[in-house]
Design a protein around this motif. Structure first.
Motif, mmCIF file in Angstrom:
data_model
loop_
_atom_site.group_PDB
_atom_site.id
_atom_site.type_symbol
_atom_site.label_atom_id
_atom_site.label_comp_id
_atom_site.label_asym_id
_atom_site.label_seq_id
_atom_site.Cartn_x
_atom_site.Cartn_y
_atom_site.Cartn_z
ATOM 1 N N UNK A 98 0.836 -1.202 0.000
ATOM 2 C CA UNK A 98 0.000 0.000 0.000
ATOM 3 C C UNK A 98 0.871 1.252 0.000
ATOM 4 N N UNK A 99 1.891 1.289 0.845
ATOM 5 C CA UNK A 99 2.770 2.453 0.891
ATOM 6 C C UNK A 99 3.544 2.632 -0.418
ATOM 7 N N UNK A 112 3.272 5.908 -2.746
ATOM 8 C CA UNK A 112 4.489 6.623 -3.105
ATOM 9 C C UNK A 112 4.614 6.790 -4.626
ATOM 10 N N UNK A 113 4.296 5.754 -5.365
ATOM 11 C CA UNK A 113 4.371 5.851 -6.824
ATOM 12 C C UNK A 113 3.329 6.819 -7.370
ATOM 13 N N UNK A 114 2.139 6.814 -6.824
ATOM 14 C CA UNK A 114 1.096 7.749 -7.272
ATOM 15 C C UNK A 114 1.495 9.182 -6.936
ATOM 16 N N UNK A 115 2.028 9.400 -5.733
ATOM 17 C CA UNK A 115 2.449 10.753 -5.355
ATOM 18 C C UNK A 115 3.577 11.237 -6.254
ATOM 19 N N UNK A 173 7.636 13.775 -11.178
ATOM 20 C CA UNK A 173 9.003 13.255 -11.127
ATOM 21 C C UNK A 173 8.995 11.766 -11.462
ATOM 22 N N UNK A 174 10.042 11.300 -12.123
ATOM 23 C CA UNK A 174 10.123 9.859 -12.361
ATOM 24 C C UNK A 174 10.453 9.141 -11.044
ATOM 25 N N UNK A 175 9.930 7.934 -10.839
ATOM 26 C CA UNK A 175 10.193 7.219 -9.587
ATOM 27 C C UNK A 175 11.653 6.801 -9.488
#
Length: 58
Positions: free
Chosen positions: A40-41, A45-48, A54-56
């Protein structure tokens, strides 16, 4: 957090092999809960990161 989940999974495996069913079940449940919290985190984090543009970082 993924390391904690892996640690509890290993404890569950060892306890299961040695015949401690209650401890193995509890450790497996804790590992499962921590793993799903990690997932879930990670998704949050990827959605934010995508919303910010910014690229992950991997």
């Amino acid at each position: 957090m993924l390391g904690w989940a892996l640690g509890f999974f290993i404890v569950a495996l060892v306890a299961g092999i040695l015949g401690f069913g209650g401890i193995a079940g509890a450790a497996a449940e804790i590992a499962k809960i921590i793993f799903f919290i990690f997932i879930v985190l990670l998704v949050i984090s990827l959605i934010a990161g995508a919303v910010r543009g910014r690229p992950p970082k991997v």
